[in-house]
Design an enzyme around this catalytic site. Structure first.
Site, mmCIF file in Angstrom:
data_model
loop_
_atom_site.group_PDB
_atom_site.id
_atom_site.type_symbol
_atom_site.label_atom_id
_atom_site.label_comp_id
_atom_site.label_asym_id
_atom_site.label_seq_id
_atom_site.Cartn_x
_atom_site.Cartn_y
_atom_site.Cartn_z
ATOM 1 N N GLU A 180 0.799 -1.221 0.000
ATOM 2 C CA GLU A 180 0.000 0.000 0.000
ATOM 3 C C GLU A 180 0.838 1.281 0.000
ATOM 4 O OE1 GLU A 180 -2.944 -0.097 3.089
ATOM 5 O OE2 GLU A 180 -3.866 -1.923 2.339
ATOM 6 N N GLU A 386 -5.103 -8.817 1.255
ATOM 7 C CA GLU A 386 -5.678 -8.488 2.555
ATOM 8 C C GLU A 386 -7.172 -8.298 2.389
ATOM 9 O OE1 GLU A 386 -4.166 -5.111 4.771
ATOM 10 O OE2 GLU A 386 -2.108 -5.647 4.275
#
Ligand code: FCB
Length: 491
Positions: A180, A386
């Site tokens: 991220e 995730e």
């Protein structure tokens, strides 16, 4: 990742339940700073999250990762839990400052040995390690030299990646460069709700670029050492929706947010260019002088898989400047916006239900994201690296056994795995799913107040307890069939 495209994932089994191919990768995910603890042990150097969490007022309750889940000492027990869960893969991250305390210079043999032992133990249990090199914990010395605002950090990262490829080699199933980078850049240097807590709009854009560059250089470095290595990056792509689907100004709001959130990374990494509209939208903040000639060729490297993290959607509308701007983007409160250069967009409150993070539960956003990626990049395998939910869990003792009846988490996981299946039905080549998270852990600025684990962690003692969601997940990994939400009996 093995090729699962020839399997028919959605063909109903005898039970009528959705099935996944035998080689589909069920896994769980964690990150070093969130679970390891042992912050000052084994030769580890400080990272920006040590500094940040120790700065008064930065994290909820002043919580730090000093001890966390004490995984550094309890890793063998945690590998046992993974084996019992029946996962075929485990996504972990390496603490850069544990293996190379200053971010440059000599390696710390003790830190490298920790990961080598962990990877060997996973392999022995048939669990494939998916290793993320950077899950937000920059060595503090590199931040002191400018952090991700400084181009040199990208070169240091590539060097670190080369070291890890050399030291850990074939033990690693797949290498993920960054987790991220959106958060590292915009929350770390824009809104300041993540380490290092800076609020400098132009530096945030420079960080975007230097993270992209770091990714490209690292992929090349890894492949130089390990020519057959599988390389990836994990992005938290935003599923952006228009408040009024018929409004042209809301459509433009979607475009702006997608540019900053998604295309700022997908563009250079997969297409070899920054989107023209992104450069235009941010021109009053920066003319992107940090993008040097040749950088985009360095950044665009073939990937074996793209990791996607997904939790919820965002809904945006055009903001005309009157009244207070709604900022329900799920990324924490700050007087500085992470949405660099964009002042005419607001994030509206979305319909529930919500998790304990206040994030809306909307599985269709995952289907949409995966299908959008499939259409834009047809040959690129995908994995959900995730997905999960925080709820205020309650630990109870029943007949002497510790239980956590987290039915909302079970339902969340069930519905999102189903949403992934729907995307596969429609052709998306999704090869794995990693539940966030193996266990409750340090949830960044929220400290230990948010529990995302399928294992409960009692922080004072470190004791792990399987929640119902763990039992449910073990049913899923064992059968490859999506179990009903009632399938939570201990097995
Ligand atoms: C993601 C992070 C992960 C965890 C989850 C809840 O953005 O990658 O570390 O905090 O959110």
């Amino acid at each position: 990742m093995s090729d699962s495209t020839t399997d028919t994932s959605a063909s109903p089994a005898a039970t009528g339940r959705r099935t996944f191919p035998a080689d589909f990768l069920w896994g769980t995910a964690t990150a070093a700073y969130q679970i390891e603890g042992a912050a000052a042990e084994g030769g580890r150097g400080p990272s920006i999250w040590d500094t940040y969490s120790h700065t008064p007022g930065r994290t909820q309750g002043g919580d730090t990762g000093d001890v966390a889940c004490d995984h550094y000492h309890r890793w063998e027990e945690d590998v046992d839990h993974l084996a019992r869960l029946g996962v075929r893969a485990y996504r972990l991250s390496i603490s850069w400052s544990r293996v190379q305390p200053g971010g440059r210079g000599p390696l710390n043999a003790e830190g490298v040995a920790f990961y080598r032992n962990l990877l060997d133990a996973l392999r022995e249990r048939g669990i494939r390690p998916f290793v993320t090199l950077y899950h937000w914990d920059l060595p503090q010395e590199l931040e002191d030299a400018g952090g991700w605002g400084n181009r040199e950090t990208a070169y240091a990262f590539a060097q670190y990646a080369r070291h890890m490829a050399t030291e850990l080699g074939e033990r690693v199933e797949a290498w993920t460069t960054l987790n991220e980078p959106w958060c590292s850049a915009y929350l770390g240097y824009g809104s300041g709700v993540h380490a290092p807590g800076r609020t400098e709009p132009e530096t945030a854009l420079a960080a975007v670029h230097h993270l992209n560059l770091a990714h490209g250089l690292a992929v090349q470095a890894i492949r130089e050492v390990l020519p057959g290595a599988q390389a990836s990056i994990t992005l938290n792509l935003h599923a952006v929706r228009a408040n009024d689907p018929a409004s042209p100004t809301d459509a433009d709001a979607v475009r702006k947010i997608e540019a900053l959130a998604n295309r700022a990374f997908l563009g250079p990494i997969l297409d070899g260019a920054y989107p023209a509209d992104l450069l235009l939208d941010t021109a009053h903040v920066s003319d992107w002088p940090f993008v040097l000639e040749g950088d985009l060729e360095q950044i665009r490297q073939p990937l074996d898989v793209l990791g996607v993290n997904y939790y919820s959607t965002v809904t945006v509308r055009h903001f005309d400047g009157s009244g207070e701007r709604a900022e329900n983007d799920g990324h924490g409160a700050s007087s500085h916006s992470p949405w660099i250069g964009v002042t005419d967009v607001e994030f509206v409150q979305q319909a529930g239900p919500y998790t304990a993070m206040g994030w809306n539960i909307e599985p269709s956003g995952l289907t949409d994201l995966l299908l959008d990626l499939h259409r834009a990049y047809p040959g690129l395998p995908l994995a959900v690296t995730e997905n999960g939910a925080a709820f205020d869990d309650e630990l109870v003792v029943e007949d002497g056994a510790r239980r956590v009846h987290d039915e909302r988490r079970v339902a969340y996981l069930h519905d999102h795995v189903e949403a992934l299946g729907v995307a596969r039905d429609a052709g998306a080549d999704v090869r794995g799913y990693f539940a966030w998270s193996l266990m409750d852990n340090f949830e960044w600025g929220y400290g230990y107040s948010k529990r995302f684990g399928i294992l409960h962690v009692d922080y004072p003692t470190g004791e792990r307890t399987w929640k119902d969601s763990a039992y449910w997940y073990a049913h899923l990994t064992a059968s490859g069939e999506l179990p009903p939400v009632t399938a939570v009996d201990p097995r």
